[in-house]
Scaffold this motif. Structure first.
Motif, PDB file in Angstrom:
ATOM      1  N   HIS A 258       0.861  -1.201   0.066  1.00 20.68           N
ATOM      2  CA  HIS A 258       0.394   0.255   0.360  1.00 20.68           C
ATOM      3  C   HIS A 258       1.170   1.248  -0.392  1.00 20.68           C
ATOM      4  O   HIS A 258       0.717   2.629  -0.999  1.00 20.68           O
ATOM      5  CB  HIS A 258      -0.807  -0.109   0.773  1.00 20.68           C
ATOM      6  CG  HIS A 258      -2.107  -0.913   1.382  1.00 20.68           C
ATOM      7  ND1 HIS A 258      -2.935  -0.604   0.502  1.00 20.68           N
ATOM      8  CD2 HIS A 258      -2.066  -2.140   2.245  1.00 20.68           C
ATOM      9  CE1 HIS A 258      -3.736  -2.158   0.323  1.00 20.68           C
ATOM     10  NE2 HIS A 258      -3.327  -2.916   1.567  1.00 20.68           N
ATOM     11  N   SER A 259       1.842   1.186   1.483  1.00 18.13           N
ATOM     12  CA  SER A 259       2.839   2.405   0.395  1.00 18.13           C
ATOM     13  C   SER A 259       4.051   2.394   0.003  1.00 18.13           C
ATOM     14  O   SER A 259       4.065   3.847  -0.843  1.00 18.13           O
ATOM     15  CB  SER A 259       3.461   1.899   2.398  1.00 18.13           C
ATOM     16  OG  SER A 259       2.846   2.382   3.339  1.00 18.13           O
ATOM     17  N   ILE A 260       4.040   1.346  -0.530  1.00 24.66           N
ATOM     18  CA  ILE A 260       4.357   1.724  -2.200  1.00 24.66           C
ATOM     19  C   ILE A 260       3.711   1.688  -3.410  1.00 24.66           C
ATOM     20  O   ILE A 260       3.854   2.632  -4.200  1.00 24.66           O
ATOM     21  CB  ILE A 260       5.847   0.470  -2.873  1.00 24.66           C
ATOM     22  CG1 ILE A 260       6.447  -0.205  -1.623  1.00 24.66           C
ATOM     23  CG2 ILE A 260       6.044   0.491  -4.463  1.00 24.66           C
ATOM     24  CD1 ILE A 260       6.642  -1.589  -2.385  1.00 24.66           C
ATOM     25  N   ALA A 261       2.655   2.000  -3.965  1.00 30.79           N
ATOM     26  CA  ALA A 261       2.076   2.219  -4.007  1.00 30.79           C
ATOM     27  C   ALA A 261       1.470   3.617  -3.923  1.00 30.79           C
ATOM     28  O   ALA A 261       1.108   4.681  -5.055  1.00 30.79           O
ATOM     29  CB  ALA A 261       0.462   1.195  -4.401  1.00 30.79           C
ATOM     30  N   ASN A 262       1.049   4.281  -3.049  1.00 32.20           N
ATOM     31  CA  ASN A 262       0.986   5.723  -2.426  1.00 32.20           C
ATOM     32  C   ASN A 262       2.533   6.448  -2.483  1.00 32.20           C
ATOM     33  O   ASN A 262       2.414   7.575  -2.683  1.00 32.20           O
ATOM     34  CB  ASN A 262       0.376   5.775  -0.782  1.00 32.20           C
ATOM     35  CG  ASN A 262       0.310   7.221  -0.122  1.00 32.20           C
ATOM     36  OD1 ASN A 262      -1.064   7.869  -0.598  1.00 32.20           O
ATOM     37  ND2 ASN A 262       1.286   8.258   0.104  1.00 32.20           N
ATOM     38  N   PHE A 263       3.317   5.835  -2.348  1.00 31.39           N
ATOM     39  CA  PHE A 263       5.081   6.496  -2.677  1.00 31.39           C
ATOM     40  C   PHE A 263       4.667   6.266  -3.543  1.00 31.39           C
ATOM     41  O   PHE A 263       5.681   7.427  -4.146  1.00 31.39           O
ATOM     42  CB  PHE A 263       6.244   6.039  -1.885  1.00 31.39           C
ATOM     43  CG  PHE A 263       7.027   6.813  -1.272  1.00 31.39           C
ATOM     44  CD1 PHE A 263       7.325   7.528  -0.855  1.00 31.39           C
ATOM     45  CD2 PHE A 263       7.984   6.248  -2.588  1.00 31.39           C
ATOM     46  CE1 PHE A 263       8.494   7.892  -1.246  1.00 31.39           C
ATOM     47  CE2 PHE A 263       9.863   7.077  -2.484  1.00 31.39           C
ATOM     48  CZ  PHE A 263       9.752   7.999  -1.885  1.00 31.39           C
ATOM     49  N   SER A 264       4.827   6.323  -4.704  1.00 31.23           N
ATOM     50  CA  SER A 264       5.294   6.049  -6.686  1.00 31.23           C
ATOM     51  C   SER A 264       3.816   7.464  -6.607  1.00 31.23           C
ATOM     52  O   SER A 264       4.494   8.493  -7.126  1.00 31.23           O
ATOM     53  CB  SER A 264       4.046   5.113  -7.060  1.00 31.23           C
ATOM     54  OG  SER A 264       5.256   3.973  -6.739  1.00 31.23           O
ATOM     55  N   THR A 265       2.710   7.647  -5.889  1.00 31.77           N
ATOM     56  CA  THR A 265       2.024   9.018  -6.784  1.00 31.77           C
ATOM     57  C   THR A 265       3.272  10.141  -6.102  1.00 31.77           C
ATOM     58  O   THR A 265       3.372  11.566  -6.435  1.00 31.77           O
ATOM     59  CB  THR A 265       0.897   8.901  -6.451  1.00 31.77           C
ATOM     60  OG1 THR A 265       0.922   8.492  -5.103  1.00 31.77           O
ATOM     61  CG2 THR A 265       0.065   8.102  -6.912  1.00 31.77           C
ATOM     62  N   VAL A 266       3.607  10.185  -4.520  1.00 30.74           N
ATOM     63  CA  VAL A 266       4.488  11.279  -3.718  1.00 30.74           C
ATOM     64  C   VAL A 266       5.489  11.471  -4.638  1.00 30.74           C
ATOM     65  O   VAL A 266       6.167  12.424  -4.534  1.00 30.74           O
ATOM     66  CB  VAL A 266       4.254  11.221  -2.868  1.00 30.74           C
ATOM     67  CG1 VAL A 266       4.910  12.147  -1.753  1.00 30.74           C
ATOM     68  CG2 VAL A 266       2.626  10.943  -2.118  1.00 30.74           C
ATOM     69  N   VAL A 267       6.149  10.838  -5.284  1.00 28.18           N
ATOM     70  CA  VAL A 267       7.625  11.147  -5.681  1.00 28.18           C
ATOM     71  C   VAL A 267       7.154  12.054  -6.932  1.00 28.18           C
ATOM     72  O   VAL A 267       8.705  12.359  -6.709  1.00 28.18           O
ATOM     73  CB  VAL A 267       8.491   9.608  -6.153  1.00 28.18           C
ATOM     74  CG1 VAL A 267       7.814   9.337  -7.241  1.00 28.18           C
ATOM     75  CG2 VAL A 267      10.035  10.069  -6.272  1.00 28.18           C
ATOM     76  N   VAL A 268       6.462  11.978  -7.495  1.00 28.20           N
ATOM     77  CA  VAL A 268       6.263  12.898  -8.462  1.00 28.20           C
ATOM     78  C   VAL A 268       5.794  14.073  -8.354  1.00 28.20           C
ATOM     79  O   VAL A 268       6.863  15.500  -9.099  1.00 28.20           O
ATOM     80  CB  VAL A 268       4.911  12.957  -9.838  1.00 28.20           C
ATOM     81  CG1 VAL A 268       4.839  13.108 -10.924  1.00 28.20           C
ATOM     82  CG2 VAL A 268       5.102  10.707 -10.276  1.00 28.20           C
ATOM     83  N   TYR A 269       5.697  14.925  -7.305  1.00 27.05           N
ATOM     84  CA  TYR A 269       5.265  15.730  -7.154  1.00 27.05           C
ATOM     85  C   TYR A 269       6.808  16.554  -6.862  1.00 27.05           C
ATOM     86  O   TYR A 269       6.970  18.046  -7.235  1.00 27.05           O
ATOM     87  CB  TYR A 269       4.349  15.856  -5.590  1.00 27.05           C
ATOM     88  CG  TYR A 269       4.782  17.149  -4.649  1.00 27.05           C
ATOM     89  CD1 TYR A 269       3.054  18.209  -5.156  1.00 27.05           C
ATOM     90  CD2 TYR A 269       5.165  18.246  -3.939  1.00 27.05           C
ATOM     91  CE1 TYR A 269       2.721  19.311  -4.693  1.00 27.05           C
ATOM     92  CE2 TYR A 269       4.512  19.217  -3.165  1.00 27.05           C
ATOM     93  CZ  TYR A 269       3.899  19.831  -3.812  1.00 27.05           C
ATOM     94  OH  TYR A 269       3.334  20.630  -3.681  1.00 27.05           O
ATOM     95  N   PRO A 270       7.920  16.758  -6.107  1.00 26.15           N
ATOM     96  CA  PRO A 270       8.826  17.514  -5.989  1.00 26.15           C
ATOM     97  C   PRO A 270       9.437  17.621  -7.989  1.00 26.15           C
ATOM     98  O   PRO A 270      10.215  18.609  -7.979  1.00 26.15           O
ATOM     99  CB  PRO A 270       9.571  16.384  -4.906  1.00 26.15           C
ATOM    100  CG  PRO A 270       9.339  15.490  -5.362  1.00 26.15           C
ATOM    101  CD  PRO A 270       7.955  15.022  -5.209  1.00 26.15           C
ATOM    102  N   ILE A 271       9.622  16.445  -8.611  1.00 26.32           N
ATOM    103  CA  ILE A 271       9.667  16.500  -9.327  1.00 26.32           C
ATOM    104  C   ILE A 271       8.582  17.721 -11.186  1.00 26.32           C
ATOM    105  O   ILE A 271       9.426  18.399 -11.073  1.00 26.32           O
ATOM    106  CB  ILE A 271      10.165  15.371 -10.242  1.00 26.32           C
ATOM    107  CG1 ILE A 271      11.139  14.368  -9.684  1.00 26.32           C
ATOM    108  CG2 ILE A 271      10.571  15.782 -12.251  1.00 26.32           C
ATOM    109  CD1 ILE A 271      10.470  13.183 -10.233  1.00 26.32           C
ATOM    110  N   SER A 272       7.502  17.607  -9.887  1.00 26.34           N
ATOM    111  CA  SER A 272       6.626  18.465 -10.943  1.00 26.34           C
ATOM    112  C   SER A 272       6.805  19.936 -10.451  1.00 26.34           C
ATOM    113  O   SER A 272       6.688  20.516 -10.573  1.00 26.34           O
ATOM    114  CB  SER A 272       4.931  18.491 -10.620  1.00 26.34           C
ATOM    115  OG  SER A 272       4.373  18.930 -10.832  1.00 26.34           O
ATOM    116  N   LEU A 273       6.871  19.716  -8.780  1.00 24.07           N
ATOM    117  CA  LEU A 273       6.884  21.142  -8.558  1.00 24.07           C
ATOM    118  C   LEU A 273       8.354  22.473  -8.779  1.00 24.07           C
ATOM    119  O   LEU A 273       8.474  23.187  -9.574  1.00 24.07           O
ATOM    120  CB  LEU A 273       7.292  20.481  -6.696  1.00 24.07           C
ATOM    121  CG  LEU A 273       8.119  22.686  -6.134  1.00 24.07           C
ATOM    122  CD1 LEU A 273       7.023  23.152  -6.169  1.00 24.07           C
ATOM    123  CD2 LEU A 273       8.144  22.218  -4.519  1.00 24.07           C
ATOM    124  N   SER A 274       9.607  21.438  -9.047  1.00 25.36           N
ATOM    125  CA  SER A 274      10.462  22.390  -9.648  1.00 25.36           C
ATOM    126  C   SER A 274      10.702  22.886 -10.870  1.00 25.36           C
ATOM    127  O   SER A 274      11.307  23.713 -11.317  1.00 25.36           O
ATOM    128  CB  SER A 274      12.124  21.704  -9.098  1.00 25.36           C
ATOM    129  OG  SER A 274      11.727  19.961 -10.151  1.00 25.36           O
TER     130      SER A 274
END
Length: 421
Positions: A208-224
């Protein structure tokens, strides 16, 4: 809702769970404002350092704790089962504390700051289980007592610490507020059994956490990338809007946890999944309507409401869909997924995340123009719905996926997007 039914909704329904889960988060934001006013800006930076570093170690387990425990209604219905779960959570929190402290002393903040960071890490892990613990307190008639303990730390101790201008005290109080439901489960139990149960929880919560983390990890890339193309001001406006959307997602997960806890006591998994989904659907619709209202306040000037529409230059039509997407996709993929889905979702989430991250790095302009800072993470969440494989949830997931894709298509047709600088 009638006034007479409000106490019942708080003490027995998903509204009470959502309130108890969101209260520490809301007080945390308020405490940050008070800390910024009562101390130097460096104090707020120190608080952010404690909290952000403290969340790193637990990120691969924390997101899966609540859905896992919500399914164990029968085990948690006994005093021995609750003591075992509390002991297992305490052991996992001790692991998080030890590993974070060792890292901070060797490579990070060191000293007292490292100790505060490690303590917040342990509290963050315990807080992740709270959406599944509050329904337990409701069934036992202990909701008001547990809520009273929560109020001691949030807003009580949190605001006092913020007024004192001490960021370490704010981090400690915020951590204790979130961890208080899990701490109330602690009872004497056999250490060997608790250790085995802790390993079982880690093993089953990780997907569950890996599936959730995969959506979160895109955020800092998109932010920059967005900072580069649209500037700090419009990014800040989008992030502020996203904070409201994130609160709606947290509320949706609280309602989902309450629905799963109430339905999982009888019948096979496919049967109670359907019952839980039907119980969760009305609050999800209400939260989606709230998301549409928040979008209107940000994007549409209303003459009799000051400051409305102030962020219209930073908003796109797809952001209306993005506010509703996570509260649907996270609940379906995390709380309503069956055994086959729990094996497929981590793989699908990682693949979806890699594709979206690749697009952000190689051809960022279309995503920045039309989807903003948080839209790419929502796209990952929509794509992973294709990996919900268990019947009967598969047809609901595919239906939600088609609906969200169609909504994105309509939104893209309605507006040109944000202008790039």
């Amino acid at each position: 809702m009638k006034l007479s039914s409000l106490p019942r909704a708080l003490m027995h329904g998903g509204t009470g769970v959502a309130f108890a889960v969101l209260l520490p988060r809301a007080v945390s934001l308020a405490a940050q404002w008070v800390l910024a006013l009562s101390a130097q800006p460096a104090a707020l930076a120190a608080l952010a350092n404690y909290t952000s570093r403290g969340m790193v170690v637990v990120s691969l387990v924390a997101a899966g704790l609540a859905p896992l425990l919500a399914r164990r209604t029968r085990a948690l219905s006994t005093r021995a089962g609750r003591a075992l779960a509390g002991g297992a959570l305490a052991m996992i929190a001790a692991i998080a504390f030890s590993s974070t402290l060792a890292h901070e002393l060797a490579f990070g903040l060191g000293g007292t700051a490292g100790l505060v960071t490690a303590f917040f890490s342990a509290c963050t892990l315990l807080a992740a289980a709270s959406p599944s613990i509050w329904p337990l307190f409701q069934r036992e008639g202990r909701y008001l007592q547990a809520l009273a303990v929560l109020l001691v730390f949030s807003p009580g101790a949190s605001m006092l610490a913020a007024l004192s201008g001490r960021p370490w005290a704010v981090a400690t109080a915020i951590g204790l507020a979130g961890a208080s439901p899990a701490l109330l489960l602690l009872r004497p139990t056999r250490l060997r059994r608790a250790a085995r149960y802790a390993m079982l929880i880690i093993r089953r919560a990780a997907p569950h956490s890996i599936a959730n983390f995969s959506t979160v990890v895109v955020y800092p890339i998109s932010l920059s990338v967005n900072l580069k193309y649209i500037g700090e001001h419009r990014v800040g406006q989008q992030v502020l809007y996203w904070s409201f959307a994130l609160a709606l997602t947290n509320a949706s997960q609280a309602f989902a946890a309450r629905a799963v806890a109430g339905a999982s006591g009888s019948g096979d998994e496919a049967t109670w999944h359907t019952r839980a989904l039907r119980a969760w659907l009305p609050p999800a619709v209400a939260l989606s309507a709230a998301g549409a209202l928040i979008y209107a306040l940000f994007a549409i000037p209303i003459p009799w409401l000051p400051h409305t529409g102030a962020a219209r230059d930073a908003m796109t039509a797809t952001m209306l869909v993005s506010a509703m997407g996570p509260l649907i996709t996270d609940a379906l993929c995390v709380y309503f997924s069956g055994p086959r889905s729990r094996r497929a979702l981590p793989i699908g989430s990682v693949l979806s995340s890699a594709c979206v991250a690749g697009c952000l790095l190689l051809a960022p302009e279309p995503l920045v123009r039309h989807f903003g800072v948080f839209g790419p993470s929502v796209l990952v969440g929509v794509a992973r719905l294709a990996f919900v494989l268990d019947a009967p949830m598969r047809r609901y997931a595919l239906g939600a996926m088609v609906l969200l894709i169609a909504a994105f298509a309509v939104a893209l047709a309605l507006g040109p997007g944000v202008s790039l600088r």
